[in-house]
Scaffold this motif. Structure first.
Motif, PDB file in Angstrom:
ATOM      1  N   THR A 152       7.685 -11.127  -7.202  1.00  0.00           N
ATOM      2  CA  THR A 152       6.766 -11.063  -6.063  1.00  0.00           C
ATOM      3  C   THR A 152       6.149  -9.674  -5.966  1.00  0.00           C
ATOM      4  OG1 THR A 152       8.225 -12.588  -4.890  1.00  0.00           O
ATOM      5  CG2 THR A 152       6.565 -11.425  -3.578  1.00  0.00           C
ATOM      6  N   PRO A 153       4.824  -9.567  -5.812  1.00  0.00           N
ATOM      7  CA  PRO A 153       4.220  -8.248  -5.610  1.00  0.00           C
ATOM      8  C   PRO A 153       4.845  -7.532  -4.422  1.00  0.00           C
ATOM      9  CG  PRO A 153       2.519  -9.868  -6.062  1.00  0.00           C
ATOM     10  CD  PRO A 153       3.803 -10.634  -5.887  1.00  0.00           C
ATOM     11  N   ALA A 154       5.005  -6.226  -4.538  1.00  0.00           N
ATOM     12  CA  ALA A 154       5.683  -5.444  -3.503  1.00  0.00           C
ATOM     13  C   ALA A 154       5.065  -5.661  -2.128  1.00  0.00           C
ATOM     14  CB  ALA A 154       5.643  -3.963  -3.871  1.00  0.00           C
ATOM     15  N   LYS A 155       3.740  -5.725  -2.054  1.00  0.00           N
ATOM     16  CA  LYS A 155       3.090  -5.875  -0.754  1.00  0.00           C
ATOM     17  C   LYS A 155       3.427  -7.219  -0.124  1.00  0.00           C
ATOM     18  CE  LYS A 155      -1.262  -5.369   1.693  1.00  0.00           C
ATOM     19  NZ  LYS A 155      -1.656  -6.728   2.106  1.00  0.00           N
ATOM     20  N   LEU A 156       3.409  -8.290  -0.917  1.00  0.00           N
ATOM     21  CA  LEU A 156       3.714  -9.608  -0.373  1.00  0.00           C
ATOM     22  C   LEU A 156       5.185  -9.715   0.010  1.00  0.00           C
ATOM     23  CD1 LEU A 156       1.554 -11.957  -2.628  1.00  0.00           C
ATOM     24  CD2 LEU A 156       0.965 -10.819  -0.469  1.00  0.00           C
ATOM     25  N   VAL A 164      11.814  -9.040   5.300  1.00  0.00           N
ATOM     26  CA  VAL A 164      11.704  -7.903   6.228  1.00  0.00           C
ATOM     27  C   VAL A 164      10.756  -8.328   7.335  1.00  0.00           C
ATOM     28  CG1 VAL A 164      11.202  -5.442   6.455  1.00  0.00           C
ATOM     29  CG2 VAL A 164      11.881  -6.357   4.230  1.00  0.00           C
ATOM     30  N   VAL A 165      11.100  -8.042   8.577  1.00  0.00           N
ATOM     31  CA  VAL A 165      10.261  -8.517   9.681  1.00  0.00           C
ATOM     32  C   VAL A 165       9.323  -7.421  10.193  1.00  0.00           C
ATOM     33  CG1 VAL A 165      11.992 -10.188  10.420  1.00  0.00           C
ATOM     34  CG2 VAL A 165      11.964  -7.910  11.464  1.00  0.00           C
ATOM     35  N   GLY A 166       8.193  -7.866  10.720  1.00  0.00           N
ATOM     36  CA  GLY A 166       7.337  -6.976  11.491  1.00  0.00           C
ATOM     37  C   GLY A 166       6.360  -6.135  10.713  1.00  0.00           C
ATOM     38  N   ILE A 167       6.408  -6.179   9.369  1.00  0.00           N
ATOM     39  CA  ILE A 167       5.486  -5.372   8.561  1.00  0.00           C
ATOM     40  C   ILE A 167       4.333  -6.265   8.134  1.00  0.00           C
ATOM     41  CG2 ILE A 167       5.202  -3.893   6.548  1.00  0.00           C
ATOM     42  CD1 ILE A 167       8.186  -3.426   6.545  1.00  0.00           C
ATOM     43  N   GLY A 168       3.221  -6.142   8.797  1.00  0.00           N
ATOM     44  CA  GLY A 168       2.059  -6.941   8.457  1.00  0.00           C
ATOM     45  C   GLY A 168       1.146  -6.226   7.489  1.00  0.00           C
ATOM     46  N   ASN A 169      -0.071  -6.673   7.431  1.00  0.00           N
ATOM     47  CA  ASN A 169      -1.021  -6.203   6.428  1.00  0.00           C
ATOM     48  C   ASN A 169      -1.290  -4.703   6.521  1.00  0.00           C
ATOM     49  OD1 ASN A 169      -2.695  -6.650   4.249  1.00  0.00           O
ATOM     50  ND2 ASN A 169      -4.454  -7.232   5.491  1.00  0.00           N
ATOM     51  N   ILE A 170      -1.493  -4.222   7.735  1.00  0.00           N
ATOM     52  CA  ILE A 170      -1.837  -2.805   7.907  1.00  0.00           C
ATOM     53  C   ILE A 170      -0.715  -1.908   7.411  1.00  0.00           C
ATOM     54  CG2 ILE A 170      -2.299  -0.985   9.589  1.00  0.00           C
ATOM     55  CD1 ILE A 170      -3.575  -3.119  11.373  1.00  0.00           C
ATOM     56  N   TYR A 171       0.485  -2.141   7.940  1.00  0.00           N
ATOM     57  CA  TYR A 171       1.569  -1.200   7.683  1.00  0.00           C
ATOM     58  C   TYR A 171       2.154  -1.348   6.285  1.00  0.00           C
ATOM     59  CZ  TYR A 171       0.779  -0.418  12.561  1.00  0.00           C
ATOM     60  OH  TYR A 171       0.159  -0.122  13.756  1.00  0.00           O
ATOM     61  N   ALA A 172       2.019  -2.526   5.683  1.00  0.00           N
ATOM     62  CA  ALA A 172       2.399  -2.666   4.278  1.00  0.00           C
ATOM     63  C   ALA A 172       1.457  -1.836   3.405  1.00  0.00           C
ATOM     64  CB  ALA A 172       2.375  -4.125   3.858  1.00  0.00           C
ATOM     65  N   SER A 173       0.156  -1.933   3.674  1.00  0.00           N
ATOM     66  CA  SER A 173      -0.819  -1.172   2.879  1.00  0.00           C
ATOM     67  C   SER A 173      -0.596   0.324   3.025  1.00  0.00           C
ATOM     68  CB  SER A 173      -2.240  -1.534   3.329  1.00  0.00           C
ATOM     69  OG  SER A 173      -2.564  -2.868   3.022  1.00  0.00           O
ATOM     70  N   CYS A 201       9.074   5.703   3.432  1.00  0.00           N
ATOM     71  CA  CYS A 201       7.660   5.681   3.815  1.00  0.00           C
ATOM     72  C   CYS A 201       7.374   4.582   4.834  1.00  0.00           C
ATOM     73  CB  CYS A 201       6.782   5.509   2.579  1.00  0.00           C
ATOM     74  SG  CYS A 201       6.766   6.974   1.502  1.00  0.00           S
ATOM     75  N   ILE A 202       8.067   3.452   4.726  1.00  0.00           N
ATOM     76  CA  ILE A 202       7.909   2.389   5.727  1.00  0.00           C
ATOM     77  C   ILE A 202       8.361   2.901   7.088  1.00  0.00           C
ATOM     78  CG2 ILE A 202       8.805   0.148   6.489  1.00  0.00           C
ATOM     79  CD1 ILE A 202       8.924  -0.615   3.484  1.00  0.00           C
ATOM     80  N   ARG A 203       9.528   3.517   7.128  1.00  0.00           N
ATOM     81  CA  ARG A 203      10.037   4.054   8.395  1.00  0.00           C
ATOM     82  C   ARG A 203       9.080   5.110   8.961  1.00  0.00           C
ATOM     83  NH1 ARG A 203      15.340   3.341   9.818  1.00  0.00           N
ATOM     84  NH2 ARG A 203      16.702   2.245   8.365  1.00  0.00           N
ATOM     85  N   GLU A 204       8.612   5.986   8.091  1.00  0.00           N
ATOM     86  CA  GLU A 204       7.702   7.054   8.519  1.00  0.00           C
ATOM     87  C   GLU A 204       6.407   6.473   9.079  1.00  0.00           C
ATOM     88  OE1 GLU A 204       5.229   9.391   5.539  1.00  0.00           O
ATOM     89  OE2 GLU A 204       6.778  10.874   6.058  1.00  0.00           O
ATOM     90  N   SER A 261      -6.277  -6.365   0.763  1.00  0.00           N
ATOM     91  CA  SER A 261      -5.342  -5.280   0.501  1.00  0.00           C
ATOM     92  C   SER A 261      -6.124  -4.063   0.033  1.00  0.00           C
ATOM     93  CB  SER A 261      -4.329  -5.707  -0.573  1.00  0.00           C
ATOM     94  OG  SER A 261      -3.309  -4.759  -0.709  1.00  0.00           O
ATOM     95  N   PHE A 262      -5.734  -2.906   0.513  1.00  0.00           N
ATOM     96  CA  PHE A 262      -6.464  -1.678   0.231  1.00  0.00           C
ATOM     97  C   PHE A 262      -5.530  -0.680  -0.455  1.00  0.00           C
ATOM     98  CE2 PHE A 262      -8.135  -3.788   3.943  1.00  0.00           C
ATOM     99  CZ  PHE A 262      -9.503  -3.840   3.693  1.00  0.00           C
ATOM    100  N   TYR A 263      -6.053   0.032  -1.462  1.00  0.00           N
ATOM    101  CA  TYR A 263      -5.201   0.948  -2.217  1.00  0.00           C
ATOM    102  C   TYR A 263      -6.061   1.985  -2.930  1.00  0.00           C
ATOM    103  CZ  TYR A 263      -6.735  -1.559  -6.382  1.00  0.00           C
ATOM    104  OH  TYR A 263      -7.519  -2.092  -7.396  1.00  0.00           O
ATOM    105  N   CYS A 264      -5.414   3.069  -3.331  1.00  0.00           N
ATOM    106  CA  CYS A 264      -6.079   4.082  -4.132  1.00  0.00           C
ATOM    107  C   CYS A 264      -5.642   3.908  -5.582  1.00  0.00           C
ATOM    108  CB  CYS A 264      -5.719   5.486  -3.646  1.00  0.00           C
ATOM    109  SG  CYS A 264      -6.350   6.804  -4.733  1.00  0.00           S
TER     110      CYS A 264
END
Length: 269
Positions: A152-156, A164-173, A201-204, A261-264
């Protein structure tokens, strides 16, 4: 859709104001949300003390002696504490009354939920939910174990509420950018060090969003009516073709799981 920081911001606004107060009932103006608001909610809540306001994933739980009121804000919902005499506006569908104050639900799209669960048993909607990303148990070793062998891709994976709960599109990106991980990288390919970095980084990211009052998307506001400001700190979300704040490379956009999904391409690999 409100994610963990928006829901937690709402909880933190409501809890100190209403906990231990006794409800004087409820006014249901429009019961037609995603599922109907209970017809007898006024009777259920009248003369019951609000014991606690909790959060599980993106749900708010209002604990009363006889059960819990489960609230989901849907796509555009908000809860605000207002004087009970404040005239309702078009999309103000529900007031939970506490004497001269009301906890008012506004939901223009009517995609939210207000459900009653009697007794101490958790509501079925909470069954099967994953780990809370701000709990102590969510750490690098946990993520490495949970992701081992998965393609599974890390973002999905991060957006899968069964993991993991509560991490939607914005905060995953945003979290993946901070961790320097391409969102398409299979979660099973992340070693212990990268898993530990991603968890940090998720916590931060979530803590920074909480400090900023969450993000404003569509009609989200906190319980005091103030908008969230974390969107002013986005590194990648919604910034396609804009320069990366770190390396100036244009931010790219791709569709993953039917979501943008947005990325550099330079900072994330």
């Amino acid at each position: 859709m409100p994610e963990l920081p928006e829901v937690e911001t709402t909880r933190r606004g409501i809890a100190p104001e209403l906990t231990h107060l006794t409800s004087t009932g409820a006014v249901v103006r429009n019961a037609r949300l995603r599922h109907p608001i209970p017809e007898d909610l006024d009777t259920i809540l009248r003369d019951r003390a609000l014991l606690a306001v909790e959060r599980r994933a993106k749900y708010l739980l209002l604990r009363f002696p006889t059960g819990s009121l489960l609230v989901h804000l849907g796509m555009s919902g908000s809860l605000r504490i207002v004087p009970a005499v404040t005239p309702p506006e078009k999309h103000d569908h529900l007031d939970i009354l506490f004497g001269d104050r009301a906890l008012r639900l506004r939901d223009p799209r009517r995609f939210g939920l207000v459900l009653w669960q009697a007794g101490d048993a958790p509501h079925p909607l909470l069954a099967g939910l994953g780990i809370e990303p701000l709990d102590d148990g969510f750490d690098g070793p946990w993520l490495h174990r949970a992701g081992r062998g998965r393609k599974t891709p890390a973002k999905l994976f991060l957006m899968d509420g069964h993991q993991v709960v509560g991490i939607g599109n914005i905060y995953a990106s945003e979290s993946l950018f901070r961790a320097g991980i391409d969102p398409t990288t299979p979660i099973g390919e992340l070693g212990p060090k990268r898993c530990a970095r991603l968890v940090a980084c998720i916590r931060e990211t979530l803590q920074d969003a909480l400090a900023a009052g969450g993000s404003t998307l569509r009609d989200f506001v906190g319980s005091n009516g103030a908008p969230g400001y974390f969107q002013q700190q986005y590194f990648v979300y919604g910034r396609d073709n804009e320069p990366c704040r770190k390396c100036s490379t244009p931010i790219r956009k791709r569709i993953m799981g039917q979501r943008a999904s947005f990325y550099c391409p330079r900072c994330q690999h």
